[in-house]
Design a protein around this motif. Structure first.
Motif, mmCIF file in Angstrom:
data_model
loop_
_atom_site.group_PDB
_atom_site.id
_atom_site.type_symbol
_atom_site.label_atom_id
_atom_site.label_comp_id
_atom_site.label_asym_id
_atom_site.label_seq_id
_atom_site.Cartn_x
_atom_site.Cartn_y
_atom_site.Cartn_z
ATOM 1 N N ALA A 44 0.832 -1.209 0.000
ATOM 2 C CA ALA A 44 0.000 0.000 0.000
ATOM 3 C C ALA A 44 0.864 1.257 0.000
ATOM 4 C CB ALA A 44 -0.934 0.003 1.208
ATOM 5 N N ASP A 49 -2.606 2.823 -2.780
ATOM 6 C CA ASP A 49 -3.998 2.407 -2.897
ATOM 7 C C ASP A 49 -4.165 1.114 -2.100
ATOM 8 O OD1 ASP A 49 -6.436 1.242 -3.675
ATOM 9 O OD2 ASP A 49 -6.228 1.869 -5.766
ATOM 10 N N THR A 50 -4.911 1.195 -1.007
ATOM 11 C CA THR A 50 -5.062 0.046 -0.113
ATOM 12 C C THR A 50 -5.726 -1.142 -0.799
ATOM 13 O OG1 THR A 50 -5.239 1.577 1.739
ATOM 14 C CG2 THR A 50 -5.944 -0.688 2.131
ATOM 15 N N ASP A 51 -6.774 -0.878 -1.569
ATOM 16 C CA ASP A 51 -7.465 -1.987 -2.238
ATOM 17 C C ASP A 51 -6.553 -2.691 -3.236
ATOM 18 O OD1 ASP A 51 -9.808 -1.541 -0.826
ATOM 19 O OD2 ASP A 51 -10.601 -0.154 -2.331
ATOM 20 N N LEU A 52 -5.845 -1.915 -4.038
ATOM 21 C CA LEU A 52 -4.913 -2.503 -4.997
ATOM 22 C C LEU A 52 -3.818 -3.266 -4.263
ATOM 23 C CD1 LEU A 52 -3.807 -2.904 -7.857
ATOM 24 C CD2 LEU A 52 -2.646 -0.694 -7.607
#
Length: 180
Positions: A44, A49-52
């Motif tokens: 991250a 981007d945490t989701d990525l």
């Protein structure tokens, strides 16, 4: 962790660990429980981007599951695989940005970005490094792996890794305006 023998020709030509598949699942689960959160957090910070980051870390564990019998050191292997996935992401993002710039250059309301020297971050400086330097930096400084481990993962000598890290620091210092 004991090595797992591989059986060829099983499961559509994919190598499958011999013995009980549950043992492999349990081993990978144990590694996941120990390393996933830190790997996802590290990722991250790299991609912003945490989701990525969670997607990339999960993909690395899926690759570990498939390659489990061939992996001697899971932690550095996971960070190396994830670093390669991040590198692929950065390349894709770079190609997309170049395409947008080409598209926007033809518009009348196109404005240039802010001065590059005032907006460059360490992440940008790392992204701008050549691949041979970038991966060594990611694994040593960001994944906190020792030089010897980075050398084994990248199949280079320790001296080469030390030189790559030195070259990377010099380039980033120049990019960031911190020449001494």
């Amino acid at each position: 962790m004991a090595a797992v023998a591989l059986v060829r020709g099983v499961s559509g030509g994919v190598a499958v660990p011999s013995g009980d598949r549950v043992d492999v699942e349990a081993s990978v689960r144990e590694l996941y429980d120990v390393h996933y959160a830190r790997l996802a957090g590290w990722t991250a910070k790299l991609v912003g981007d945490t989701d990525l980051a969670h997607d990339l870390a999960t993909e690395a564990f899926l690759k570990l599951f498939r390659e489990f019998g061939r992996v001697d050191e899971p932690r550095p292997w996971l960070y190396t695989v994830t670093a390669n996935l991040v590198r692929d992401h950065w390349r894709k993002r770079g190609r997309e940005a170049a395409a947008y710039q080409r598209h926007e250059a033809g518009r009348d309301d196109f404005t240039t970005d802010a001065d590059h020297a005032t907006t460059l971050t360490v992440r940008d400086a790392v992204e701008a490094l050549p691949d041979r330097l970038r991966v060594a930096v990611l694994l040593h400084y960001f994944a906190d792996l020792p030089v010897a481990t980075v050398a084994r993962q990248l199949e280079k000598s320790e001296g080469t890794i030390k030189r790559d890290l030195f070259d990377a620091r010099q380039r980033m210092a120049t990019m960031l305006g911190e020449t001494r």
